[in-house]
Scaffold this motif. Structure first.
Motif, PDB file in Angstrom:
ATOM      1  N   ILE A  17       0.914  -1.182  -0.052  1.00 21.55           N
ATOM      2  CA  ILE A  17       0.306  -0.027  -0.171  1.00 21.55           C
ATOM      3  C   ILE A  17       0.811   1.187  -0.142  1.00 21.55           C
ATOM      4  CG2 ILE A  17      -1.829   1.265   1.229  1.00 21.55           C
ATOM      5  CD1 ILE A  17      -2.785  -1.563   2.275  1.00 21.55           C
ATOM      6  N   LEU A  18       1.833   1.422   1.144  1.00 21.89           N
ATOM      7  CA  LEU A  18       2.537   2.432   1.210  1.00 21.89           C
ATOM      8  C   LEU A  18       3.863   2.437   0.124  1.00 21.89           C
ATOM      9  CD1 LEU A  18       2.318   3.025   5.002  1.00 21.89           C
ATOM     10  CD2 LEU A  18       1.047   4.164   3.078  1.00 21.89           C
ATOM     11  N   GLN A  19       4.160   1.145  -0.379  1.00 21.88           N
ATOM     12  CA  GLN A  19       5.520   1.081  -0.873  1.00 21.88           C
ATOM     13  C   GLN A  19       6.669   1.673  -0.375  1.00 21.88           C
ATOM     14  OE1 GLN A  19       4.238   2.336  -5.269  1.00 21.88           O
ATOM     15  NE2 GLN A  19       3.153   0.189  -5.108  1.00 21.88           N
ATOM     16  N   LEU A  20       7.005   1.254   0.687  1.00 15.31           N
ATOM     17  CA  LEU A  20       8.037   1.914   1.539  1.00 15.31           C
ATOM     18  C   LEU A  20       9.161   0.783   1.846  1.00 15.31           C
ATOM     19  CD1 LEU A  20       6.017   4.444   3.928  1.00 15.31           C
ATOM     20  CD2 LEU A  20       7.708   5.020   1.843  1.00 15.31           C
ATOM     21  N   SER A  21      10.381   1.120   1.961  1.00 11.28           N
ATOM     22  CA  SER A  21      11.256   0.205   2.561  1.00 11.28           C
ATOM     23  C   SER A  21      11.134   0.094   4.073  1.00 11.28           C
ATOM     24  CB  SER A  21      12.726   0.488   2.341  1.00 11.28           C
ATOM     25  OG  SER A  21      13.157   1.880   3.012  1.00 11.28           O
ATOM     26  N   GLN A  22      11.560  -0.701   4.664  1.00 11.55           N
ATOM     27  CA  GLN A  22      11.460  -0.999   6.539  1.00 11.55           C
ATOM     28  C   GLN A  22      12.303   0.373   7.000  1.00 11.55           C
ATOM     29  OE1 GLN A  22      13.176  -4.308   8.785  1.00 11.55           O
ATOM     30  NE2 GLN A  22      10.903  -4.865   8.620  1.00 11.55           N
ATOM     31  N   ARG A  23      13.290   0.602   6.328  1.00 14.94           N
ATOM     32  CA  ARG A  23      14.093   1.785   6.839  1.00 14.94           C
ATOM     33  C   ARG A  23      13.174   2.852   6.657  1.00 14.94           C
ATOM     34  NH1 ARG A  23      19.774   3.943   4.245  1.00 14.94           N
ATOM     35  NH2 ARG A  23      20.004   5.623   5.836  1.00 14.94           N
ATOM     36  N   ASP A  24      12.953   3.413   5.562  1.00 16.01           N
ATOM     37  CA  ASP A  24      12.056   4.573   5.205  1.00 16.01           C
ATOM     38  C   ASP A  24      10.915   4.671   6.278  1.00 16.01           C
ATOM     39  OD1 ASP A  24      13.893   5.397   3.359  1.00 16.01           O
ATOM     40  OD2 ASP A  24      12.842   4.744   1.866  1.00 16.01           O
ATOM     41  N   PHE A  25       9.894   3.445   6.242  1.00 17.43           N
ATOM     42  CA  PHE A  25       8.864   3.155   6.907  1.00 17.43           C
ATOM     43  C   PHE A  25       9.087   3.712   8.485  1.00 17.43           C
ATOM     44  CE2 PHE A  25       5.462   0.163   8.923  1.00 17.43           C
ATOM     45  CZ  PHE A  25       4.385   1.230   8.540  1.00 17.43           C
ATOM     46  N   SER A  26      10.302   2.977   9.068  1.00 16.42           N
ATOM     47  CA  SER A  26      10.454   3.328  10.424  1.00 16.42           C
ATOM     48  C   SER A  26      10.801   4.742  10.712  1.00 16.42           C
ATOM     49  CB  SER A  26      11.619   2.608  10.887  1.00 16.42           C
ATOM     50  OG  SER A  26      12.901   2.629  10.437  1.00 16.42           O
ATOM     51  N   HIS A  27      11.584   5.235   9.459  1.00 15.04           N
ATOM     52  CA  HIS A  27      12.037   6.758   9.929  1.00 15.04           C
ATOM     53  C   HIS A  27      10.778   7.738   9.649  1.00 15.04           C
ATOM     54  CE1 HIS A  27      14.537  10.459   9.185  1.00 15.04           C
ATOM     55  NE2 HIS A  27      13.700  10.716   8.310  1.00 15.04           N
ATOM     56  N   LEU A  29       7.735   7.065  10.785  1.00 12.61           N
ATOM     57  CA  LEU A  29       6.946   6.589  12.107  1.00 12.61           C
ATOM     58  C   LEU A  29       7.969   7.318  13.357  1.00 12.61           C
ATOM     59  CD1 LEU A  29       5.371   3.528  11.119  1.00 12.61           C
ATOM     60  CD2 LEU A  29       4.336   5.750  10.816  1.00 12.61           C
ATOM     61  N   GLY A  30       9.279   7.576  13.086  1.00 12.41           N
ATOM     62  CA  GLY A  30       9.930   7.924  14.233  1.00 12.41           C
ATOM     63  C   GLY A  30      10.397   6.825  15.104  1.00 12.41           C
ATOM     64  N   GLN A  33      14.002   0.784  13.357  1.00  5.34           N
ATOM     65  CA  GLN A  33      13.931  -0.435  12.292  1.00  5.34           C
ATOM     66  C   GLN A  33      13.758  -1.669  12.980  1.00  5.34           C
ATOM     67  OE1 GLN A  33      16.554  -0.335   9.148  1.00  5.34           O
ATOM     68  NE2 GLN A  33      15.750  -2.163   8.320  1.00  5.34           N
ATOM     69  N   GLY A  34      14.418  -1.995  14.018  1.00  3.85           N
ATOM     70  CA  GLY A  34      14.184  -3.219  14.485  1.00  3.85           C
ATOM     71  C   GLY A  34      12.907  -3.569  15.292  1.00  3.85           C
ATOM     72  N   ASN A  35      12.241  -2.312  15.651  1.00  5.25           N
ATOM     73  CA  ASN A  35      10.999  -2.492  16.259  1.00  5.25           C
ATOM     74  C   ASN A  35      10.015  -3.000  15.230  1.00  5.25           C
ATOM     75  OD1 ASN A  35      11.727  -1.828  18.798  1.00  5.25           O
ATOM     76  ND2 ASN A  35      11.244   0.459  18.563  1.00  5.25           N
ATOM     77  N   ILE A  36      10.078  -2.237  13.805  1.00 11.39           N
ATOM     78  CA  ILE A  36       9.106  -2.761  12.889  1.00 11.39           C
ATOM     79  C   ILE A  36       9.333  -3.984  12.420  1.00 11.39           C
ATOM     80  CG2 ILE A  36       8.519  -2.103  10.399  1.00 11.39           C
ATOM     81  CD1 ILE A  36       8.021   0.268  12.320  1.00 11.39           C
ATOM     82  N   SER A  37      10.499  -4.471  12.488  1.00 10.09           N
ATOM     83  CA  SER A  37      11.066  -5.834  11.878  1.00 10.09           C
ATOM     84  C   SER A  37      10.430  -6.826  13.063  1.00 10.09           C
ATOM     85  CB  SER A  37      12.523  -6.087  11.911  1.00 10.09           C
ATOM     86  OG  SER A  37      12.648  -7.369  11.692  1.00 10.09           O
ATOM     87  N   SER A  53       1.065   6.398  15.484  1.00  8.19           N
ATOM     88  CA  SER A  53       2.204   6.921  14.287  1.00  8.19           C
ATOM     89  C   SER A  53       1.418   6.468  13.288  1.00  8.19           C
ATOM     90  CB  SER A  53       3.637   6.563  14.649  1.00  8.19           C
ATOM     91  OG  SER A  53       4.156   7.089  15.646  1.00  8.19           O
ATOM     92  N   LEU A  54       0.976   5.311  13.131  1.00  7.50           N
ATOM     93  CA  LEU A  54       0.168   4.886  11.959  1.00  7.50           C
ATOM     94  C   LEU A  54      -0.934   5.513  11.711  1.00  7.50           C
ATOM     95  CD1 LEU A  54       0.411   0.922  11.971  1.00  7.50           C
ATOM     96  CD2 LEU A  54       1.596   2.362  10.242  1.00  7.50           C
ATOM     97  N   TYR A  55      -1.639   5.955  12.550  1.00  7.70           N
ATOM     98  CA  TYR A  55      -3.125   6.670  12.677  1.00  7.70           C
ATOM     99  C   TYR A  55      -2.643   8.058  12.300  1.00  7.70           C
ATOM    100  CZ  TYR A  55      -7.261   9.378  13.423  1.00  7.70           C
ATOM    101  OH  TYR A  55      -8.037  10.207  13.380  1.00  7.70           O
ATOM    102  N   ASN A  56      -1.540   8.713  12.987  1.00  2.89           N
ATOM    103  CA  ASN A  56      -1.457  10.121  12.585  1.00  2.89           C
ATOM    104  C   ASN A  56      -0.681  10.440  11.520  1.00  2.89           C
ATOM    105  OD1 ASN A  56      -1.398  12.568  13.946  1.00  2.89           O
ATOM    106  ND2 ASN A  56       0.727  12.431  14.079  1.00  2.89           N
ATOM    107  N   THR A  57       0.264   9.582  10.920  1.00  5.70           N
ATOM    108  CA  THR A  57       0.828   9.764   9.745  1.00  5.70           C
ATOM    109  C   THR A  57       0.120   9.281   8.604  1.00  5.70           C
ATOM    110  OG1 THR A  57       2.945   9.293  11.153  1.00  5.70           O
ATOM    111  CG2 THR A  57       3.107   9.333   8.444  1.00  5.70           C
ATOM    112  N   TYR A  58      -0.432   8.180   8.469  1.00  6.62           N
ATOM    113  CA  TYR A  58      -1.060   7.699   7.290  1.00  6.62           C
ATOM    114  C   TYR A  58      -2.760   7.380   7.406  1.00  6.62           C
ATOM    115  CZ  TYR A  58       3.394   6.626   6.136  1.00  6.62           C
ATOM    116  OH  TYR A  58       4.864   6.827   5.731  1.00  6.62           O
TER     117      TYR A  58
END
Length: 77
Positions: A17-27, A29-30, A33-37, A53-58
């Motif tokens: 949906i967002l077409q983001l790398s894990q690195r970009d996504f974590s950045h 959302l503040g 990357q380890g948490n996202i993983s 953050s998911l709600y507020n950002t997207y």
């Protein structure tokens, strides 16, 4: 709560949906990357900060993240 299904939904959201790398996504959302993983792998539950953050950002529907029910994004209006 099924951690594996939550992780699968987060992975789908990020990659399809967002077409983001894990690195970009974590950045964006503040978060680390380890948490996202860990969430995507079903090793941990998303934190309140992660969900906020998911709600507020997207405008992602937290109910969808946790249960798979409802629309991915919160409807506007």
């Amino acid at each position: 709560m099924d951690l594996q299904n939550i992780g699968t939904r987060i992975y789908h959201l990020r990659t399809e949906i967002l077409q983001l790398s894990q690195r970009d996504f974590s950045h964006l959302l503040g978060m680390g990357q380890g948490n996202i993983s860990k969430v995507e792998k079903g090793q941990s539950l998303p934190s309140c900060f992660f969900l906020w953050s998911l709600y507020n950002t997207y405008q992602i529907n937290v109910n969808w993240v946790l249960s798979g029910e409802g629309e991915v994004k919160v409807s506007e209006g």
